[in-house]
Design a protein around this motif. Structure first.
Motif, mmCIF file in Angstrom:
data_model
loop_
_atom_site.group_PDB
_atom_site.id
_atom_site.type_symbol
_atom_site.label_atom_id
_atom_site.label_comp_id
_atom_site.label_asym_id
_atom_site.label_seq_id
_atom_site.Cartn_x
_atom_site.Cartn_y
_atom_site.Cartn_z
ATOM 1 N N ILE A 63 0.823 -1.226 0.000
ATOM 2 C CA ILE A 63 0.000 0.000 0.000
ATOM 3 C C ILE A 63 0.855 1.273 0.000
ATOM 4 O O ILE A 63 0.439 2.295 -0.520
ATOM 5 N N THR A 64 2.071 1.183 0.558
ATOM 6 C CA THR A 64 2.907 2.391 0.541
ATOM 7 C C THR A 64 3.493 2.628 -0.859
ATOM 8 O O THR A 64 3.830 3.754 -1.213
ATOM 9 N N MET A 75 -2.372 -3.056 -9.984
ATOM 10 C CA MET A 75 -1.166 -3.856 -9.760
ATOM 11 C C MET A 75 -1.082 -4.438 -8.351
ATOM 12 O O MET A 75 -0.245 -5.300 -8.094
ATOM 13 N N ILE A 76 -1.913 -3.959 -7.429
ATOM 14 C CA ILE A 76 -1.737 -4.489 -6.066
ATOM 15 C C ILE A 76 -2.785 -5.534 -5.674
ATOM 16 O O ILE A 76 -2.729 -6.083 -4.586
ATOM 17 N N HIS A 77 -3.723 -5.826 -6.575
ATOM 18 C CA HIS A 77 -4.615 -6.967 -6.312
ATOM 19 C C HIS A 77 -3.822 -8.246 -6.523
ATOM 20 O O HIS A 77 -3.038 -8.349 -7.460
ATOM 21 N N THR A 159 -2.827 1.418 7.590
ATOM 22 C CA THR A 159 -2.727 -0.051 7.607
ATOM 23 C C THR A 159 -3.625 -0.721 6.575
ATOM 24 O O THR A 159 -3.628 -1.946 6.485
ATOM 25 N N ASN A 160 -4.401 0.052 5.835
ATOM 26 C CA ASN A 160 -5.150 -0.600 4.751
ATOM 27 C C ASN A 160 -5.214 0.316 3.535
ATOM 28 O O ASN A 160 -4.769 1.468 3.572
ATOM 29 N N GLU A 193 9.421 6.467 3.250
ATOM 30 C CA GLU A 193 10.044 6.264 1.937
ATOM 31 C C GLU A 193 9.098 6.717 0.822
ATOM 32 O O GLU A 193 9.510 7.389 -0.136
ATOM 33 N N ALA A 194 7.803 6.378 0.963
ATOM 34 C CA ALA A 194 6.814 6.766 -0.060
ATOM 35 C C ALA A 194 6.719 8.295 -0.155
ATOM 36 O O ALA A 194 6.698 8.868 -1.249
#
Ligand SMILES: Cc1cc2nc3c(=O)[nH]c(=O)nc-3n(C[C@H](O)[C@H](O)[C@H](O)COP(=O)(O)OP(=O)(O)OC[C@H]3O[C@@H](n4cnc5c(N)ncnc54)[C@H](O)[C@@H]3O)c2cc1C
Length: 460
Positions: A63-64, A75-77, A159-160, A193-194
């Protein structure tokens, strides 16, 4: 940027009032691994998955990277629509469980629906911790805490995926150029970092005397700290936020424990995560910090299993029970739980903490127990530090077995170390080589080397 998967309509396969064969709370690493393994053994049973979130699924560790813009929602699924269709999984998004009757085997959701089950898996993961902090300028309580922090504009947890979307939108809408992060652990640093990648300055406030204090020692933290400072970031160690200042419903600043006052328009609270058990009434299941499970992922209630960040399960190193909140273990536990729910007999052999992360271009891995007091009886600590190359290696040994490792830069041999921990190999004959810079297969005990070469192969 909307994914074709997100905001997807619930795809109801079963009627609301029928008894579901397998009901799963949680649509993430543990819940989906369980669903997949139930289907391996039971091709026809009904599987329903409930999730409080509005996204079909996503990789939490990423998520970050979504926040920084490195990846987009598509791309994150990690599972697509076809996975749910092929496995006949009835997934109900935006459906939060409010309570469970563990005796009569039904649960109630926030929208008032009642779901009866034959087998239940609780895979509800973790919830962010929000400490109680004095707030100046609130109309209500005079404090912010877990129940009300999101009522103040500019204060977030992370966190989500919904949190990441909100933070991203808030930055863009308000032209934020400086962000404060309370907590210098893994989530806080991944967030830092993000933000740095987006050209935003960062202040990190950490209660301990070093960042990543839960898994890193002073030498390892020092390497990341040096890199963070080189980006212009400020790190306030041995410090915390004592007072939050609010004006017109928005955060305007805060006061640190050491008295310094800071301006702030966006604060991310990243001080840790607790197992998400708020919907479980006390006494209905054996619980400590998380839900206690046995080596088949069974809880203390008949036909109810639990897996992932919400559990305290077998810990390979201590031999006891521990909450180890990492993605690979959630998948392994979910797989074992699913097979057992469907009538199999799969033992979960326990796990140990292991995290591999690259922060600001510095790869690092910590595994097992990494923060023992060196002088404590029974532990041996071997270290190798190359300050010129910012390379660090620490190995913790007990009874001639490795129980913990930290690697910063040069992480290529991590698989060999994790194999030595997992297989409880006696390393007394090769101890002098174990932390050297060029440590490799050649330095392993002869029997184990043979096992690797002619046996299972090299473990990575
Ligand atoms: C920012 C971040 C970075 C991370 N980085 C790493 C990393 O680098 N490496 C690593 O190994 N791990 C990392 N982790 C940890 C990893 O993401 C977790 O270990 C993993 O997601 C746990 O999976 P889980 O299925 O147990 O729970 P979760 O992924 O937390 O999923 C819980 C599910 O339960 C649902 N749920 C919760 N409560 C309810 C309710 N009452 N009713 C209905 N549904 C509910 C949620 O909607 C969700 O679907 C990171 C975590 C975060 C937040």
């Amino acid at each position: 940027m909307k994914s074709k998967n997100d905001n997807r309509k619930n795809n109801k396969m079963f009627k609301d009032n029928e008894t579901i064969d397998y009901l799963i709370i949680g649509n993430s690493a543990a819940g989906l691994a369980a669903a997949e393994s139930i289907r391996e053994l039971d091709k026809s049973g009904e599987i329903m998955i409930l999730t409080g979130e509005n996204y079909l699924n996503y990789s939490k560790p990423m998520i970050t990277y979504f926040l920084s813009g490195t990846v987009n929602l598509d791309m994150i699924h990690f599972k697509d629509d076809k996975f749910y269709k092929d496995n006949r999984l009835d997934v109900r998004l935006n459906t939060r469980v409010k309570s469970i009757d563990t005796d009569k085997m039904f649960l109630i959701t926030d929208d008032g629906n009642r779901y009866e089950f034959r087998k239940l898996l609780i895979a509800s993961g973790g919830r962010p911790i929000v400490p109680k902090i004095k707030a100046i300028g609130t109309k209500s309580s005079g404090f912010i805490d877990g129940t009300n922090y999101d009522k103040t504009e500019g204060i977030f947890t992370l966190t989500n995926l919904e949190d990441a979307v909100r933070v991203k939108n808030y930055i863009e809408k308000n032209g934020i150029k400086n962000i404060s992060i309370l907590g210098g652990g893994l989530i806080g640093l991944k967030a830092a970092e993000a933000f740095l990648e987006k050209g935003i300055d960062v202040n990190i406030i950490e209660l301990a005397d070093r960042i990543l204090a839960a898994t890193f020692d002073r030498e390892a933290s020092g390497i990341i700290e040096k890199k963070l400072k080189s980006t212009g970031s400020n790190i306030y160690m041995n410090n915390t936020i004592e007072e939050i200042h609010i004006g017109s419903g928005k955060i305007t600043g805060y006061k640190l424990k050491d008295g310094e006052k800071m301006e702030c328009r966006l604060l991310v609270i990243a001080v840790g995560v607790n197992p998400d058990t708020g919907f479980i009434s006390s006494g209905s299941l054996d619980m400590a910090r998380g839900i206690i499970v046995d080596d088949h992922m069974r809880t203390s209630a008949k036909n109810i299993y639990a897996a992932g960040d919400v559990v305290e399960g077998p810990d390979m190193i201590s031999g006891g029970k521990r909450n180890i909140a990492i993605w690979p273990l959630a998948v392994r536990q979910g797989t074992a739980a699913g097979l057992n729910m469907a009538g199999g007999n799969k033992k979960y052999g326990g796990g140990f903490f292991m995290n591999s992360v690259e922060l600001l271009g510095i790869p690092s891995i910590s595994m097992g127990i990494t923060n023992v007091a060196e002088e404590k009886e029974g532990f041996e600590v071997l270290k190798y530090l190359n300050t010129n190359q910012d390379m660090y290696r620490k190995v913790i040994i007990k009874n001639n077995r490795i129980i913990g490792v930290i690697l910063v830069n040069n992480i290529e041999r991590a698989g060999i170390y994790s194999g030595l921990i997992r297989n409880e190999i006696d390393i007394s004959s090769v101890k002098e080589n174990i932390s050297r810079e060029d440590f490799g297969i050649i330095h392993l005990p002869a029997d184990y080397k043979k096992h690797l070469v002619v046996g299972e192969g090299i473990e990575v």
